[in-house]
Design a protein around this motif. Structure first.
Motif, PDB file in Angstrom:
ATOM      1  N   PHE A 199     -41.098   8.566 -11.712  1.00 12.79           N
ATOM      2  CA  PHE A 199     -41.217  10.019 -11.612  1.00 12.79           C
ATOM      3  C   PHE A 199     -40.992  10.493 -10.176  1.00 12.79           C
ATOM      4  CE2 PHE A 199     -43.643  13.956 -11.156  1.00 12.79           C
ATOM      5  CZ  PHE A 199     -43.092  14.702 -12.169  1.00 12.79           C
ATOM      6  N   VAL A 200     -41.646   9.855  -9.222  1.00 10.75           N
ATOM      7  CA  VAL A 200     -41.517  10.347  -7.843  1.00 10.75           C
ATOM      8  C   VAL A 200     -40.130  10.065  -7.285  1.00 10.75           C
ATOM      9  CG1 VAL A 200     -43.955  10.348  -7.286  1.00 10.75           C
ATOM     10  CG2 VAL A 200     -42.644   8.256  -6.962  1.00 10.75           C
ATOM     11  N   PHE A 201     -39.538   8.923  -7.646  1.00  9.87           N
ATOM     12  CA  PHE A 201     -38.164   8.681  -7.217  1.00  9.87           C
ATOM     13  C   PHE A 201     -37.239   9.760  -7.800  1.00  9.87           C
ATOM     14  CE2 PHE A 201     -38.027   3.855  -6.067  1.00  9.87           C
ATOM     15  CZ  PHE A 201     -38.858   4.116  -5.006  1.00  9.87           C
ATOM     16  N   ALA A 202     -37.471  10.105  -9.058  1.00 14.85           N
ATOM     17  CA  ALA A 202     -36.639  11.122  -9.700  1.00 14.85           C
ATOM     18  C   ALA A 202     -36.781  12.465  -8.991  1.00 14.85           C
ATOM     19  CB  ALA A 202     -37.009  11.257 -11.177  1.00 14.85           C
ATOM     20  N   ILE A 203     -38.012  12.789  -8.559  1.00 19.19           N
ATOM     21  CA  ILE A 203     -38.222  14.037  -7.815  1.00 19.19           C
ATOM     22  C   ILE A 203     -37.326  14.063  -6.573  1.00 19.19           C
ATOM     23  CG2 ILE A 203     -39.871  15.327  -6.386  1.00 19.19           C
ATOM     24  CD1 ILE A 203     -40.705  15.798  -9.099  1.00 19.19           C
ATOM     25  N   LEU A 210     -34.480  16.878  -5.920  1.00 20.40           N
ATOM     26  CA  LEU A 210     -34.538  17.774  -4.760  1.00 20.40           C
ATOM     27  C   LEU A 210     -33.233  17.727  -3.962  1.00 20.40           C
ATOM     28  CD1 LEU A 210     -38.178  17.315  -3.410  1.00 20.40           C
ATOM     29  CD2 LEU A 210     -37.170  19.368  -4.409  1.00 20.40           C
ATOM     30  N   LEU A 211     -32.678  16.525  -3.804  1.00 17.58           N
ATOM     31  CA  LEU A 211     -31.404  16.439  -3.094  1.00 17.58           C
ATOM     32  C   LEU A 211     -30.318  17.192  -3.863  1.00 17.58           C
ATOM     33  CD1 LEU A 211     -29.721  15.414  -0.753  1.00 17.58           C
ATOM     34  CD2 LEU A 211     -29.289  13.317  -2.031  1.00 17.58           C
ATOM     35  N   VAL A 271     -38.378  20.281 -11.039  1.00 18.52           N
ATOM     36  CA  VAL A 271     -37.683  20.717  -9.828  1.00 18.52           C
ATOM     37  C   VAL A 271     -36.791  21.917 -10.132  1.00 18.52           C
ATOM     38  CG1 VAL A 271     -35.905  20.050  -8.166  1.00 18.52           C
ATOM     39  CG2 VAL A 271     -37.793  18.496  -8.669  1.00 18.52           C
ATOM     40  N   PHE A 272     -36.174  21.911 -11.308  1.00 18.82           N
ATOM     41  CA  PHE A 272     -35.284  23.006 -11.676  1.00 18.82           C
ATOM     42  C   PHE A 272     -36.031  24.339 -11.636  1.00 18.82           C
ATOM     43  CE2 PHE A 272     -33.227  25.788 -14.822  1.00 18.82           C
ATOM     44  CZ  PHE A 272     -31.942  25.798 -14.336  1.00 18.82           C
ATOM     45  N   PHE A 273     -37.237  24.357 -12.209  1.00 17.64           N
ATOM     46  CA  PHE A 273     -37.972  25.625 -12.286  1.00 17.64           C
ATOM     47  C   PHE A 273     -38.828  25.898 -11.055  1.00 17.64           C
ATOM     48  CE2 PHE A 273     -37.208  24.949 -16.856  1.00 17.64           C
ATOM     49  CZ  PHE A 273     -36.566  26.149 -17.109  1.00 17.64           C
ATOM     50  N   GLU A 322     -40.842  21.622  -2.896  1.00 15.94           N
ATOM     51  CA  GLU A 322     -40.482  21.352  -1.499  1.00 15.94           C
ATOM     52  C   GLU A 322     -41.666  21.611  -0.578  1.00 15.94           C
ATOM     53  OE1 GLU A 322     -36.848  22.681   0.079  1.00 15.94           O
ATOM     54  OE2 GLU A 322     -35.847  21.209  -1.177  1.00 15.94           O
ATOM     55  N   ARG A 323     -42.484  22.626  -0.959  1.00 15.32           N
ATOM     56  CA  ARG A 323     -43.624  22.938  -0.113  1.00 15.32           C
ATOM     57  C   ARG A 323     -44.588  21.749  -0.058  1.00 15.32           C
ATOM     58  NH1 ARG A 323     -45.445  27.991  -2.373  1.00 15.32           N
ATOM     59  NH2 ARG A 323     -43.277  28.615  -2.071  1.00 15.32           N
ATOM     60  N   ILE A 324     -44.657  20.995  -1.161  1.00 10.31           N
ATOM     61  CA  ILE A 324     -45.533  19.816  -1.134  1.00 10.31           C
ATOM     62  C   ILE A 324     -44.720  18.559  -0.828  1.00 10.31           C
ATOM     63  CG2 ILE A 324     -47.345  20.737  -2.614  1.00 10.31           C
ATOM     64  CD1 ILE A 324     -45.907  19.081  -4.900  1.00 10.31           C
ATOM     65  N   GLN A 325     -43.662  18.740  -0.017  1.00 12.74           N
ATOM     66  CA  GLN A 325     -42.804  17.612   0.356  1.00 12.74           C
ATOM     67  C   GLN A 325     -43.622  16.424   0.855  1.00 12.74           C
ATOM     68  OE1 GLN A 325     -39.098  17.562   0.426  1.00 12.74           O
ATOM     69  NE2 GLN A 325     -39.661  15.419   0.489  1.00 12.74           N
TER      70      GLN A 325
END
Lengths: 218, 218, 218
Positions: free
Chosen positions: C20-24, C28-29, C83-85, C91-94
């Motif tokens: 999940f986190v890798f997918a995030i 984002l990229l 990420v889409f929505f 990004e704020r919780i980058q």
């Protein structure tokens, strides 16, 4: 194993046509990138066969069909030669090339899904791999040409969605035991027509909501 | 299986030399791209072993030799270390590096073709895969460095053609049952010398005919 | 085969969190590159599953787990949707994303090393493949986005070194027959903490000595 969708010779001819038009798109990009004759041939091969090789490696069908069927391997060379000598003419019939490319997309998303299922993948994974075998060659083409894959760009007409629809229709047919020449042909045609419509009306997929930049770029 | 071309220890030593010089070319590009020490090591590994890993995945020889022979895996680190500490000196002997790289090209196109044939591929496919194992690492190197693969660019001296010639000589020898240490050595040397000549006389492949732009760019 | 490190359900949950986190990070990229919703999903899938697919192809575990476990395949879609929505919020919780990404890195370098060893690779090769499965997805993400892999760039905080340390700890434990839930958990935590420290203190790897340009770029 599922029954053959079409008679073997029909299936093989369709495969070769799909490979040929995919190879044309690779060769044309190579010319635009100013590659030499060898680069044209490599990009034609990779575009035409890359998706299928990826699919076959994933399902363990080694060596991949691209390395066992001489016709699969030689067809892209034919396309490369044609583009090498006649590329202004080929570019002039770009619309025709796009139509054939759409046909290749429809065909490969269906045959890729069927082959993945034949090798024991689940239905969802088969759809994913059917999509991968239909669009994988184009992604490899763009990576080798050092360009952002047109598959991923928002300013390109829908390409993956028609393939996803076609592959999903196949999966639904398999699920309800209704896969045959007619239903699979219908899936090919649906993907093909959707892609044509996407090109005609410039259908595009949305980008992320709330992008920071509010500049109207469309 | 075909007989060993050379005695196993000679073959292994030649492989390591080829891997070493390919790794040098990867490490030098990494330095030019300003990568850190880790990026240098990764690019050395990928350049040296990428082509062989691709070949082994395609023919189903898993795990690939690069992951079973510790010497294959450690040699690129040696090259990366050397470049890390001494890269101005290594660049000064760029010509020597190119000569060794040509030797690696000749060697790998021959051994790659033989291995592909050993695993049951046809002669044409074996040539294609021999070529792929000789040049694949360099393509991966350029893709990871985010550059257009030098293999495809028209403004580079011939690189693939010598490998194709060497691989084809092997295939012809296999066809006529004439593959042995002498003939395969001859194929290695032919590819090697052709590549040296291509560098010396800047042989290049033609680009597509009738390109729109008629500007003389040569 | 080595014993399971954790109970199967714990292991599976950890895998899904890592995916999940890798997918995030992939999604984002994709947003930053202005890809459409489909490009976001593809980049999420490739980033999350690419490393594991590469590992499974190399060790011959086909079809790869990504194509047999539906949870592995669907989790990246969830990340892509999120990420889409909500991408400005994400990004704020980058920082939070980076912490989870570090956790994924620690987890995958350990499980990748163990799986490679289980399939018969030597200890050194297992470490290499454990590293490859932890960082491979990120490299593919950057290649598809047409960027220089952040793994290789000198101006990025250490990413590979924590994974190498974690994978090496596993190999040492296997060597001395001391691999168990505690020691492997320790390896995960070590890699995780090292990566956090590298981010906190901006640890970087050195570039080649004696670079021609003596300009202070740091």
């Amino acid at each position: 194993m599922l029954q053959q969708l079409f008679s073997p010779s029909v299936q093989h001819t369709l495969d070769l046509v799909g490979i040929f038009v995919f190879a044309i798109s690779g060769a044309l990009l190579a010319v635009r990138k100013n590659f030499d004759v060898f680069g044209i041939a490599v990009l034609a091969e990779v575009t035409a066969l890359g998706g299928g090789v990826f699919r076959d490696l994933v399902i363990g069908a080694v060596p991949p069909a691209a390395f066992t069927d001489l016709g699969y391997f030689l067809t892209p060379f034919l396309a490369a030669l044609l583009v090498f000598f006649l590329h202004p003419q080929v570019e002039r019939i770009q619309f025709g090339v796009n139509v054939f490319d759409a046909a290749g997309l429809g065909l490969f998303c269906v045959t890729g899904t069927v082959k993945a299922y034949d090798y024991g993948l689940g239905l969802t994974s088969s759809v994913a791999l059917g999509l991968g075998s239909a669009v994988g060659g184009g992604v490899l083409r763009d990576v080798l040409a050092n360009e952002t894959p047109s598959l991923l760009r928002w300013d390109r007409d829908l390409y993956a969605v028609p393939a996803i629809v076609g592959a999903t229709m196949v999966a639904v047919c398999i699920r309800y035991d209704a896969l045959g020449p007619f239903t699979s042909g219908l899936a090919v045609v649906t993907a093909f027509v959707l892609r044509l419509l996407a090109m005609r009306y410039h259908w595009r997929a949305p980008r992320a909501w709330n992008r920071r930049s509010n500049v109207r770029e469309e």
